[in-house]
Motif scaffolding. Sequence first.
Motif, PDB file in Angstrom:
ATOM      1  N   UNK A   1      24.460  47.884  61.671  1.00 26.37           N
ATOM      2  CA  UNK A   1      24.045  47.318  62.967  1.00 26.37           C
ATOM      3  C   UNK A   1      25.028  47.776  64.031  1.00 26.37           C
ATOM      4  N   UNK A   2      24.583  47.736  65.275  1.00 21.44           N
ATOM      5  CA  UNK A   2      25.424  48.098  66.415  1.00 21.44           C
ATOM      6  C   UNK A   2      25.607  46.869  67.299  1.00 21.44           C
ATOM      7  N   UNK A   3      26.856  46.544  67.603  1.00 20.97           N
ATOM      8  CA  UNK A   3      27.156  45.337  68.373  1.00 20.97           C
ATOM      9  C   UNK A   3      27.442  45.711  69.824  1.00 20.97           C
ATOM     10  N   UNK A   4      26.884  44.919  70.733  1.00 14.08           N
ATOM     11  CA  UNK A   4      27.185  45.067  72.158  1.00 14.08           C
ATOM     12  C   UNK A   4      27.560  43.694  72.696  1.00 14.08           C
ATOM     13  N   UNK A   5      28.064  43.652  73.922  1.00 13.82           N
ATOM     14  CA  UNK A   5      28.408  42.375  74.526  1.00 13.82           C
ATOM     15  C   UNK A   5      27.195  41.472  74.639  1.00 13.82           C
ATOM     16  N   UNK A   6      26.042  42.042  74.939  1.00 14.63           N
ATOM     17  CA  UNK A   6      24.804  41.271  75.053  1.00 14.63           C
ATOM     18  C   UNK A   6      24.446  40.632  73.719  1.00 14.63           C
ATOM     19  N   UNK A   7      24.496  41.406  72.645  1.00 11.22           N
ATOM     20  CA  UNK A   7      24.174  40.887  71.312  1.00 11.22           C
ATOM     21  C   UNK A   7      25.178  39.815  70.899  1.00 11.22           C
ATOM     22  N   UNK A   8      26.449  40.056  71.186  1.00  7.77           N
ATOM     23  CA  UNK A   8      27.497  39.109  70.813  1.00  7.77           C
ATOM     24  C   UNK A   8      27.296  37.768  71.525  1.00  7.77           C
ATOM     25  N   UNK A   9      27.024  37.806  72.822  1.00  8.74           N
ATOM     26  CA  UNK A   9      26.849  36.571  73.578  1.00  8.74           C
ATOM     27  C   UNK A   9      25.668  35.764  73.084  1.00  8.74           C
TER      28      UNK A   9
ATOM     29  N   UNK B   1      28.824  33.647  60.238  1.00 11.03           N
ATOM     30  CA  UNK B   1      27.942  34.676  60.804  1.00 11.03           C
ATOM     31  C   UNK B   1      28.751  35.857  61.330  1.00 11.03           C
ATOM     32  N   UNK B   2      29.843  35.567  62.027  1.00  8.28           N
ATOM     33  CA  UNK B   2      30.687  36.636  62.569  1.00  8.28           C
ATOM     34  C   UNK B   2      31.230  37.514  61.447  1.00  8.28           C
ATOM     35  N   UNK B   3      31.632  36.882  60.352  1.00  8.67           N
ATOM     36  CA  UNK B   3      32.190  37.644  59.227  1.00  8.67           C
ATOM     37  C   UNK B   3      31.138  38.586  58.633  1.00  8.67           C
ATOM     38  N   UNK B   4      29.923  38.066  58.407  1.00  5.89           N
ATOM     39  CA  UNK B   4      28.866  38.895  57.824  1.00  5.89           C
ATOM     40  C   UNK B   4      28.474  40.022  58.778  1.00  5.89           C
ATOM     41  N   UNK B   5      28.341  39.696  60.071  1.00  3.87           N
ATOM     42  CA  UNK B   5      27.976  40.720  61.058  1.00  3.87           C
ATOM     43  C   UNK B   5      29.065  41.783  61.152  1.00  3.87           C
ATOM     44  N   UNK B   6      30.326  41.358  61.036  1.00  2.83           N
ATOM     45  CA  UNK B   6      31.432  42.324  61.048  1.00  2.83           C
ATOM     46  C   UNK B   6      31.292  43.308  59.885  1.00  2.83           C
ATOM     47  N   UNK B   7      30.971  42.773  58.704  1.00  2.00           N
ATOM     48  CA  UNK B   7      30.774  43.665  57.547  1.00  2.00           C
ATOM     49  C   UNK B   7      29.612  44.629  57.790  1.00  2.00           C
TER      50      UNK B   7
ATOM     51  N   UNK C   1      19.014  45.905  67.266  1.00  2.00           N
ATOM     52  CA  UNK C   1      20.237  45.350  66.691  1.00  2.00           C
ATOM     53  C   UNK C   1      20.237  43.832  66.734  1.00  2.00           C
ATOM     54  N   UNK C   2      19.652  43.252  67.793  1.00  2.25           N
ATOM     55  CA  UNK C   2      19.675  41.796  67.930  1.00  2.25           C
ATOM     56  C   UNK C   2      18.917  41.114  66.803  1.00  2.25           C
ATOM     57  N   UNK C   3      17.847  41.734  66.303  1.00  7.21           N
ATOM     58  CA  UNK C   3      17.038  41.111  65.259  1.00  7.21           C
ATOM     59  C   UNK C   3      17.843  40.714  64.033  1.00  7.21           C
ATOM     60  N   UNK C   4      18.436  41.664  63.310  1.00  6.81           N
ATOM     61  CA  UNK C   4      19.199  41.297  62.109  1.00  6.81           C
ATOM     62  C   UNK C   4      20.462  40.504  62.410  1.00  6.81           C
ATOM     63  N   UNK C   5      21.138  40.797  63.521  1.00  7.96           N
ATOM     64  CA  UNK C   5      22.378  40.073  63.843  1.00  7.96           C
ATOM     65  C   UNK C   5      22.087  38.599  64.076  1.00  7.96           C
TER      66      UNK C   5
ATOM     67  N   UNK D   1      10.576  35.696  63.878  1.00  6.30           N
ATOM     68  CA  UNK D   1      10.434  36.182  65.250  1.00  6.30           C
ATOM     69  C   UNK D   1      11.499  37.195  65.607  1.00  6.30           C
ATOM     70  N   UNK D   2      12.737  36.923  65.191  1.00  7.07           N
ATOM     71  CA  UNK D   2      13.838  37.839  65.505  1.00  7.07           C
ATOM     72  C   UNK D   2      13.683  39.176  64.789  1.00  7.07           C
ATOM     73  N   UNK D   3      13.253  39.132  63.533  1.00  8.76           N
ATOM     74  CA  UNK D   3      13.118  40.381  62.774  1.00  8.76           C
ATOM     75  C   UNK D   3      11.990  41.252  63.307  1.00  8.76           C
ATOM     76  N   UNK D   4      11.059  40.657  64.050  1.00  7.87           N
ATOM     77  CA  UNK D   4      10.018  41.469  64.693  1.00  7.87           C
ATOM     78  C   UNK D   4      10.622  42.429  65.713  1.00  7.87           C
ATOM     79  N   UNK D   5      11.851  42.136  66.177  1.00  6.74           N
ATOM     80  CA  UNK D   5      12.525  43.042  67.107  1.00  6.74           C
ATOM     81  C   UNK D   5      12.870  44.376  66.457  1.00  6.74           C
ATOM     82  N   UNK D   6      12.827  44.432  65.118  1.00  6.37           N
ATOM     83  CA  UNK D   6      13.061  45.710  64.438  1.00  6.37           C
ATOM     84  C   UNK D   6      11.964  46.721  64.762  1.00  6.37           C
ATOM     85  N   UNK D   7      10.830  46.234  65.251  1.00  2.47           N
ATOM     86  CA  UNK D   7       9.754  47.138  65.651  1.00  2.47           C
ATOM     87  C   UNK D   7      10.061  47.831  66.966  1.00  2.47           C
ATOM     88  N   UNK D   8      11.103  47.385  67.669  1.00  7.24           N
ATOM     89  CA  UNK D   8      11.451  47.966  68.957  1.00  7.24           C
ATOM     90  C   UNK D   8      11.987  49.386  68.798  1.00  7.24           C
ATOM     91  N   UNK D   9      11.736  50.212  69.813  1.00  5.63           N
ATOM     92  CA  UNK D   9      12.280  51.569  69.842  1.00  5.63           C
ATOM     93  C   UNK D   9      13.618  51.630  70.570  1.00  5.63           C
TER      94      UNK D   9
END
Length: 571
Positions: free
Chosen positions: A71-79, A58-64, A149-153, A135-143
């Motif tokens: 996607x944009x990574x933050x400490x919150x998303x990473x944790x 997962x880390x490898x794919x998210x890195x790509x 970012x959390x949805x696809x990651x 459920x996670x991909x529904x977060x793509x509806x967020x503004x």
Amino acid sequence: MTGPAGFTADLVAGFEGIDGLLLGVALAVVFVILLVVYRSPVLPVLVLLTSVFALSAAILVVYWLASAELVTISGQVQGILFILVVGAATDYSLLYTARYRDALLHHRSRTAATRAALRGTVEPVVASGATVIAGLLCLLLSDLASNKALGPVASVGIVMSILAALTFLPAVLWATGRGAFWPFRPRHDPVGGDRVRVLDHGAGGRPTVEGKGLWASVARFVARAPRAIWIVTTAVLVVLAGFATQFQASGVEQSELVLGESQARDGQEALAERFPGGSGSPAVVLVPTGELDAAVDAVEDTDGVADVAVVAVDSPSGTLPVGEDAPPPAGPFAGVEPTEARGLVQLQATLEDAADSPAAEQTVRELRANLSAVDEGILVGGTTATNLDTNETSIADRTLIIPVILAVITLILMLLLRSVLAPVLLVLTTVVSFFTALGVSALVFNHVLDLPGADPSVPLFGFVFLVALGIDYNIFLMSRVREESLVHGTRAGILRGLTLTGGVITSAGIVLAATFAALAVIPIMFLVQLAFIVAFGVLLDALIVRSLLVPALTYDVGRSIWWPLHRRIEP
């Protein structure tokens, strides 16, 4: 050192242990739980290897994806990614391992056992993963970019968890065979391999479970008084859910986000003792040049504004005091004019209250209302305005995304269970469980931990994880119940499904709760609150909702639970 940059520095420092301490604590806790569950030194290692394998992929794919700026990574998303993958991969691995052990009882060949285990595991694991991903991909509806970012990651993490549990783990278990369960190796016993026997006519002419063990006892308990069990259980959950109205999720001050020591928070308190609380973080107002005087009057008339200045690059201080109380330009300020860019000038309004306080946000609301009467094109920004917009957007996201998640998950369950009534009831029980977790969390946060409130995104994230992950246990249970019902009838199938899945689902719930609880080692209020809500909610789902409420309700409804295809299944 205080101000917006100071608070950001404190947050960055809080996230420093996220790729070492957090992961180490999560893996250690999971290893201990697996050691107790399996009583084998080998199997926990294989399951954890599967989780680490999934996380690495997962880390490898998210890195790509991040390198390609998708996607944009933050400490919150990473944790959250780390915890989610370790927990989900372990859960799926537990389900496969339980199936594989049962298959070894019925098949002498480990190849045949592997095939049988995969046949029984693929559908519930894929369906379970699909509900979480949906459920996670529904977060793509967020503004909000952080939510989006959390949805696809996290979805990438779930995909890798499914693949690891259905490819890597079966391969290593096939390679180790019965030795993986040492010292309690399952022996080939095709006659006595069926660990659950359901009598067609027990007390009262209804089926009951014969045998020893905790889950056989629970199944007999459910069969004796199903209606009383689900009514009483639901009533208790609803009472606790009533406290969800006390959950304060309208936003918290930025100074409260970091738990423990914070230089920026101490600096802000010292600043407020001598200067206006909003010093250093003024509200920024962009005004058409022709409306400058009217805009200044509107800003001065707003309660909560300490003073106002206009940006002037030729001024020694970079600003020029304006308004009724401003001194006339003299000395180095003589002849200085406001700086104009593209027909706009910039006002800086210093607020009386701290920039991250609710009072300052209310001042910004009033500023926007007063200035819109001057010119609807006037913009109000700055730290306080950003916090206000973020909170209001989070609340709007919550209102939009939660119903969408419920609709999507209900449709997935209908496809899996080939039923309309069962999915609706399962989703309703999960929603009640979520609000119960929220109500208990409100009591703990308000009266035990004495927290000042919560970010508006906390209930949204809690809902996404609890509903998506909580429905997992219902999927694990009801997919097995349907499988058993096709052979033994509905009520006997419920008792068999509960008995056969009780141990593995409970273990999975404890593991997932423990991994999310590990988020509490990061001293960030958002993660600590999310850790408690999800950990408590998962335990509630695994130990109460799935063990008592759902089986009792399903047993009471009987064959009609499979409506509209209920006539294809024996009563």
